[in-house]
Design a protein around this motif. Structure first.
Motif, PDB file in Angstrom:
ATOM      1  N   ARG A 192      46.781  42.234  38.321  1.00 45.21           N
ATOM      2  CA  ARG A 192      47.880  42.663  37.454  1.00 45.21           C
ATOM      3  C   ARG A 192      48.670  43.813  38.083  1.00 45.21           C
ATOM      4  N   GLY A 193      47.961  44.663  38.813  1.00 47.32           N
ATOM      5  CA  GLY A 193      48.651  45.741  39.510  1.00 47.32           C
ATOM      6  C   GLY A 193      49.563  45.222  40.607  1.00 47.32           C
ATOM      7  N   ARG A 194      49.098  44.210  41.343  1.00 50.65           N
ATOM      8  CA  ARG A 194      49.926  43.624  42.398  1.00 50.65           C
ATOM      9  C   ARG A 194      51.129  42.895  41.819  1.00 50.65           C
ATOM     10  N   ILE A 195      50.924  42.220  40.697  1.00 55.38           N
ATOM     11  CA  ILE A 195      52.044  41.532  40.046  1.00 55.38           C
ATOM     12  C   ILE A 195      53.078  42.550  39.565  1.00 55.38           C
ATOM     13  N   ALA A 196      52.615  43.620  38.941  1.00 51.54           N
ATOM     14  CA  ALA A 196      53.526  44.624  38.399  1.00 51.54           C
ATOM     15  C   ALA A 196      54.348  45.317  39.480  1.00 51.54           C
ATOM     16  N   SER A 197      53.774  45.429  40.688  1.00 51.08           N
ATOM     17  CA  SER A 197      54.469  46.120  41.776  1.00 51.08           C
ATOM     18  C   SER A 197      55.424  45.215  42.546  1.00 51.08           C
ATOM     19  N   ALA A 198      55.437  43.933  42.235  1.00 52.38           N
ATOM     20  CA  ALA A 198      56.324  42.999  42.921  1.00 52.38           C
ATOM     21  C   ALA A 198      57.771  43.233  42.489  1.00 52.38           C
ATOM     22  N   PRO A 199      58.748  42.907  43.360  1.00 54.42           N
ATOM     23  CA  PRO A 199      60.159  43.064  42.984  1.00 54.42           C
ATOM     24  C   PRO A 199      60.521  42.300  41.711  1.00 54.42           C
ATOM     25  N   ASP A 200      59.917  41.122  41.527  1.00 54.08           N
ATOM     26  CA  ASP A 200      60.126  40.313  40.329  1.00 54.08           C
ATOM     27  C   ASP A 200      58.761  39.918  39.779  1.00 54.08           C
ATOM     28  N   PRO A 201      58.191  40.731  38.898  1.00 56.23           N
ATOM     29  CA  PRO A 201      56.834  40.463  38.401  1.00 56.23           C
ATOM     30  C   PRO A 201      56.677  39.099  37.735  1.00 56.23           C
ATOM     31  N   VAL A 202      57.685  38.652  36.999  1.00 55.13           N
ATOM     32  CA  VAL A 202      57.594  37.355  36.324  1.00 55.13           C
ATOM     33  C   VAL A 202      57.474  36.238  37.348  1.00 55.13           C
ATOM     34  N   PHE A 208      51.611  32.991  41.690  1.00 57.26           N
ATOM     35  CA  PHE A 208      50.147  33.037  41.729  1.00 57.26           C
ATOM     36  C   PHE A 208      49.547  31.858  40.967  1.00 57.26           C
ATOM     37  N   ILE A 209      50.117  31.555  39.812  1.00 55.37           N
ATOM     38  CA  ILE A 209      49.618  30.438  39.008  1.00 55.37           C
ATOM     39  C   ILE A 209      49.873  29.111  39.715  1.00 55.37           C
ATOM     40  N   ALA A 210      51.028  28.975  40.340  1.00 51.45           N
ATOM     41  CA  ALA A 210      51.433  27.707  40.945  1.00 51.45           C
ATOM     42  C   ALA A 210      50.527  27.273  42.085  1.00 51.45           C
ATOM     43  N   ARG A 211      49.897  28.206  42.771  1.00 50.23           N
ATOM     44  CA  ARG A 211      49.052  27.814  43.901  1.00 50.23           C
ATOM     45  C   ARG A 211      47.666  27.333  43.462  1.00 50.23           C
ATOM     46  N   GLN A 212      47.390  27.402  42.154  1.00 47.69           N
ATOM     47  CA  GLN A 212      46.125  26.901  41.636  1.00 47.69           C
ATOM     48  C   GLN A 212      46.348  25.469  41.122  1.00 47.69           C
ATOM     49  N   PRO A 213      45.775  24.454  41.738  1.00 50.77           N
ATOM     50  CA  PRO A 213      45.968  23.077  41.256  1.00 50.77           C
ATOM     51  C   PRO A 213      45.579  22.879  39.798  1.00 50.77           C
ATOM     52  N   MET A 214      44.644  23.681  39.291  1.00 57.33           N
ATOM     53  CA  MET A 214      44.260  23.550  37.887  1.00 57.33           C
ATOM     54  C   MET A 214      45.307  24.121  36.936  1.00 57.33           C
ATOM     55  N   GLY A 215      46.327  24.777  37.501  1.00 56.81           N
ATOM     56  CA  GLY A 215      47.457  25.199  36.684  1.00 56.81           C
ATOM     57  C   GLY A 215      47.300  26.496  35.932  1.00 56.81           C
ATOM     58  N   ARG A 216      46.327  27.290  36.316  1.00 60.73           N
ATOM     59  CA  ARG A 216      46.136  28.590  35.668  1.00 60.73           C
ATOM     60  C   ARG A 216      45.420  29.527  36.614  1.00 60.73           C
ATOM     61  N   LEU A 217      45.475  30.815  36.284  1.00 54.31           N
ATOM     62  CA  LEU A 217      44.667  31.786  36.993  1.00 54.31           C
ATOM     63  C   LEU A 217      43.218  31.649  36.558  1.00 54.31           C
ATOM     64  N   ALA A 218      42.302  31.984  37.450  1.00 52.22           N
ATOM     65  CA  ALA A 218      40.900  32.064  37.054  1.00 52.22           C
ATOM     66  C   ALA A 218      40.699  33.297  36.184  1.00 52.22           C
ATOM     67  N   THR A 219      39.686  33.252  35.343  1.00 51.88           N
ATOM     68  CA  THR A 219      39.264  34.431  34.596  1.00 51.88           C
ATOM     69  C   THR A 219      37.970  34.945  35.216  1.00 51.88           C
ATOM     70  N   VAL A 220      37.605  36.153  34.888  1.00 56.06           N
ATOM     71  CA  VAL A 220      36.335  36.680  35.407  1.00 56.06           C
ATOM     72  C   VAL A 220      35.160  35.846  34.904  1.00 56.06           C
ATOM     73  N   ASP A 221      35.323  35.251  33.729  1.00 58.80           N
ATOM     74  CA  ASP A 221      34.246  34.419  33.186  1.00 58.80           C
ATOM     75  C   ASP A 221      34.115  33.085  33.904  1.00 58.80           C
ATOM     76  N   ASP A 222      35.108  32.725  34.711  1.00 57.90           N
ATOM     77  CA  ASP A 222      34.965  31.566  35.587  1.00 57.90           C
ATOM     78  C   ASP A 222      34.077  31.894  36.787  1.00 57.90           C
ATOM     79  N   MET A 223      33.958  33.172  37.116  1.00 59.15           N
ATOM     80  CA  MET A 223      33.189  33.603  38.278  1.00 59.15           C
ATOM     81  C   MET A 223      31.724  33.903  37.944  1.00 59.15           C
ATOM     82  N   THR A 224      31.485  34.445  36.764  1.00 58.72           N
ATOM     83  CA  THR A 224      30.138  34.959  36.472  1.00 58.72           C
ATOM     84  C   THR A 224      29.037  33.889  36.460  1.00 58.72           C
ATOM     85  N   PRO A 225      29.299  32.642  36.062  1.00 57.40           N
ATOM     86  CA  PRO A 225      28.206  31.660  36.150  1.00 57.40           C
ATOM     87  C   PRO A 225      27.696  31.468  37.576  1.00 57.40           C
ATOM     88  N   MET A 226      28.592  31.494  38.559  1.00 58.53           N
ATOM     89  CA  MET A 226      28.167  31.368  39.950  1.00 58.53           C
ATOM     90  C   MET A 226      27.423  32.621  40.403  1.00 58.53           C
TER      91      MET A 226
END
Length: 251
Positions: A192-202, A208-226
């Motif tokens: 979120r800090g990197r997004i906010a510092s971008a020239p165009d945060p939106v 960032f979302i577009a490069r994920q084939p699943m169509g969304r950002l991961a959440t931290v809860d997507d990581m914790t099971p692994m």
């Protein structure tokens, strides 16, 4: 309460926020005795408010003296999650000597320091428990895939994979396992800090979302099971691996 990590001593670095925080809480809820470390005492305080059973310690993972002192203070570990890191933005032409030194110190050398300090105790623990687990934070941006303006970050995360495989090879016969977690783009305060510092945060968030084939950002809860899996005895036959949780980016 689940007991997948019952009676295990687990240390998580960068536990004040993001994946480290979520992992510390997940491990505690699975029955582990969790030692959470971070350089930021304020975020550690809020972690204790959320999960009082976690023991917190302020720690600069770039300070060998602090690390060694903590290793002498804590009980022998069953699990170590090296989560601290920094994302540099820029091409190779944008990397200063200072950037290079800082990123390698935090993203790679800190793991070497932590492993050197805590591995002796983990070897002793493994003699009794049969296994102990080291988990290092890498990334899909590593030797696994290159990304624009992530040259230095990707270089450090590729080095983490080399460190992981070397440690795994050296101690596999003693029951010490060492693996690397390789996340995709995770919605954390750092992102979120990197997004906010971008020239165009939106637009930056859309990209960032577009490069994920699943169509969304991961959440931290997507990581914790692994994370829990790799620190538990369920992964007792897994070592030296780079495990991707990337929403299909590297398909």
């Amino acid at each position: 309460m689940s007991v997948r990590l019952n009676n295990k001593n687990i240390l998580v670095s960068a536990a004040g926020q993001g994946i480290g925080r979520a992992s510390a809480i997940a491990c505690a809820r699975e029955g582990a005795r969790v030692f959470a470390v971070d350089i930021n005492e304020a975020t550690l305080a809020t972690l204790v408010e959320e999960c009082p059973e976690i023991q917190v310690h302020k720690l600069d993972v770039c300070d060998r003296g602090q690390i060694n002192a903590l290793a002498e203070k804590l009980p022998q570990l069953d699990g170590l999650f090296n989560c601290a890191g920094f994302v540099h933005h820029g091409s190779v032409l944008d990397i200063s000597e200072e950037d290079w030194t800082f990123s390698f110190d935090l993203n790679v050398t800190s793991m070497y320091r932590m492993i050197q300090a805590f591995l002796p105790g983990m070897r002793e623990r493994a003699k009794v428990q049969g296994t102990a687990s080291i988990l290092n934070m890498s990334s899909m941006a590593s030797s696994l895939k290159g990304f624009p303006v992530r040259t230095l970050y990707g270089t450090t995360k590729a080095a983490v994979l080399g460190l992981t495989k070397g440690v795994a090879a050296d101690f596999v016969q003693e029951g010490i396992r060492c693996n690397a977690l390789c996340p995709g783009t995770v919605d954390t305060p750092s992102l979120r800090g990197r997004i906010a510092s971008a020239p165009d945060p939106v637009e930056a968030e859309k990209n960032f979302i577009a490069r994920q084939p699943m169509g969304r950002l991961a959440t931290v809860d997507d990581m914790t099971p692994m994370v829990v899996y790799l620190l538990s005895d369920e992964s007792r036959f897994v070592s030296g691996q780079a495990l991707l949780v990337d929403g299909g980016v590297t398909i």
